[in-house]
Write a protein that holds these residues in place. Structure first.
Motif, PDB file in Angstrom:
ATOM      1  N   ASP A  66       0.406  -4.480 -39.857  1.00 34.37           N
ATOM      2  CA  ASP A  66       1.888  -4.578 -40.581  1.00 34.37           C
ATOM      3  C   ASP A  66       3.182  -4.332 -40.055  1.00 34.37           C
ATOM      4  OD1 ASP A  66       4.312  -5.832 -42.250  1.00 34.37           O
ATOM      5  OD2 ASP A  66       3.255  -4.392 -44.219  1.00 34.37           O
ATOM      6  N   ASP A  86       5.687  -1.689 -40.530  1.00 33.95           N
ATOM      7  CA  ASP A  86       5.135   0.095 -40.534  1.00 33.95           C
ATOM      8  C   ASP A  86       5.682   0.207 -39.520  1.00 33.95           C
ATOM      9  OD1 ASP A  86       4.248   0.584 -42.988  1.00 33.95           O
ATOM     10  OD2 ASP A  86       2.407  -0.357 -42.235  1.00 33.95           O
ATOM     11  N   ARG A 118      -5.209   3.862 -41.999  1.00 38.35           N
ATOM     12  CA  ARG A 118      -5.123   3.869 -43.065  1.00 38.35           C
ATOM     13  C   ARG A 118      -6.197   4.386 -44.662  1.00 38.35           C
ATOM     14  NH1 ARG A 118      -9.256  -0.737 -40.740  1.00 38.35           N
ATOM     15  NH2 ARG A 118      -9.784   0.701 -39.104  1.00 38.35           N
ATOM     16  N   SER A 123      -4.506   4.275 -49.708  1.00 40.08           N
ATOM     17  CA  SER A 123      -3.494   2.374 -49.136  1.00 40.08           C
ATOM     18  C   SER A 123      -4.217   1.394 -50.237  1.00 40.08           C
ATOM     19  CB  SER A 123      -3.358   2.315 -48.296  1.00 40.08           C
ATOM     20  OG  SER A 123      -4.337   1.787 -47.001  1.00 40.08           O
ATOM     21  N   GLN A 124      -3.739   0.375 -49.576  1.00 47.65           N
ATOM     22  CA  GLN A 124      -5.034  -0.675 -50.565  1.00 47.65           C
ATOM     23  C   GLN A 124      -5.829  -1.276 -49.603  1.00 47.65           C
ATOM     24  OE1 GLN A 124      -3.171  -1.474 -53.317  1.00 47.65           O
ATOM     25  NE2 GLN A 124      -1.892  -0.404 -53.272  1.00 47.65           N
ATOM     26  N   TYR A 125      -5.778  -0.735 -48.279  1.00 51.29           N
ATOM     27  CA  TYR A 125      -7.319  -1.826 -48.136  1.00 51.29           C
ATOM     28  C   TYR A 125      -8.478  -1.289 -48.338  1.00 51.29           C
ATOM     29  CZ  TYR A 125     -10.597  -1.958 -44.036  1.00 51.29           C
ATOM     30  OH  TYR A 125     -11.314  -2.537 -42.895  1.00 51.29           O
ATOM     31  N   LYS A 185       0.475   7.049 -42.740  1.00 54.23           N
ATOM     32  CA  LYS A 185      -0.252   6.392 -43.394  1.00 54.23           C
ATOM     33  C   LYS A 185       0.799   4.493 -43.371  1.00 54.23           C
ATOM     34  CE  LYS A 185      -0.082   3.943 -48.000  1.00 54.23           C
ATOM     35  NZ  LYS A 185       0.492   4.048 -49.180  1.00 54.23           N
ATOM     36  N   GLU A 245       0.002   0.206 -44.075  1.00 54.35           N
ATOM     37  CA  GLU A 245      -1.417  -0.960 -44.338  1.00 54.35           C
ATOM     38  C   GLU A 245      -1.502  -1.722 -43.439  1.00 54.35           C
ATOM     39  OE1 GLU A 245      -1.643  -0.836 -47.644  1.00 54.35           O
ATOM     40  OE2 GLU A 245      -0.659   0.739 -48.540  1.00 54.35           O
ATOM     41  N   ASN A 253      -3.164  -5.642 -43.319  1.00 52.38           N
ATOM     42  CA  ASN A 253      -3.718  -6.915 -43.627  1.00 52.38           C
ATOM     43  C   ASN A 253      -4.774  -7.499 -43.271  1.00 52.38           C
ATOM     44  OD1 ASN A 253      -0.774  -7.046 -44.894  1.00 52.38           O
ATOM     45  ND2 ASN A 253       0.016  -7.556 -42.466  1.00 52.38           N
TER      46      ASN A 253
END
Length: 228
Positions: free
Chosen positions: A92, A95, A115, A120-122, A193, A195, A197
């Motif tokens: 991303d 970041d 990650r 995180s959302q990973y 940290k 994110e 995708n």
């Protein structure tokens, strides 16, 4: 000219390269260079048509060869920092500034976008997570360093490491091997940290069979580089 160069290695990324570069330019004004790694699709045509800065490699050298080309370019042009940004859209650009701030303010040689250093959302596959945990413990054993995301390519390095990587960079699967080498040479590495995708196009080159080869090869060369 910025003092930060974003290096974008690209191999057969016709579905994502323009979107990746567009997002990068929307988020910041850092200089960037695409390394077209002998793509067989229309990646080069897209770069040329849109007048995007790129270096064209006539044959596919792999991620290591593409990145070393970028590091040599960064060294020649005198950049203070270099960042790897994957062409597939997984990294991303939002970041990027955090990576730059971290290395400028923290007196580190390398900052890794992780990650796992914080939640995180990973959501990766179980196979990929097994590999990441394996390399975490391999690096811990060889260096004593705790790197939660050793396979992350989202990294920023300073001028000293640009020089190191311009002279030598592993041909393929370089992420883990260079961490062992840098630890041996007393360079400092920190994680922050970020994110990640999902891929915006194309397919990953890492198959289950290649994953096994990857783990064996990287383990062997990491051990050798630690001893020698």
């Amino acid at each position: 000219m910025s003092d930060v160069l974003v290096i974008i290695p690209a191999y057969n990324e016709e579905k994502s390269i323009f979107q990746t570069v567009t997002k990068l330019r929307n988020y910041n004004d850092y200089d960037y260079i695409v390394i077209n790694d002998g793509s067989k699709d229309s990646t080069e045509a897209i770069l040329h048509h849109n007048e995007l800065p790129y270096i064209n490699l006539p044959v596919n050298l792999g991620i290591g060869g593409a990145m070393q080309t970028g590091f040599r370019y960064a060294r020649k042009k005198g950049y203070k920092y270099a960042i790897q940004l994957d062409a597939d859209g997984q990294h991303d650009p939002n970041d990027l500034q955090m990576l730059v701030d971290a290395i400028q303010l923290g007196n580190q040689d390398m900052i890794i976008g992780s990650r796992f250093v914080e939640k995180s959302q990973y959501k990766g596959s179980s196979v990929r997570r097994v590999g990441i945990y394996y390399f975490y413990y391999l690096i811990l054993f060889l260096t004593g360093n705790k790197i939660t995301d050793p396979t992350s390519g989202y990294r920023i390095i300073n001028k000293e490491i640009i020089k190191e990587f311009a002279n030598y960079y592993p041909v393929d699967y370089p992420e883990v091997e260079v961490l062992v080498d840098l630890a041996k040479k007393k360079f400092s590495v920190k994680e922050i940290k970020v994110e990640m995708n999902n891929r915006q196009g194309g397919t990953s080159s890492i198959t289950p069979v290649k994953s096994i080869y990857y783990m064996i090869k990287v383990s062997f060369f990491s051990l050798i580089r630690r001893v020698l």
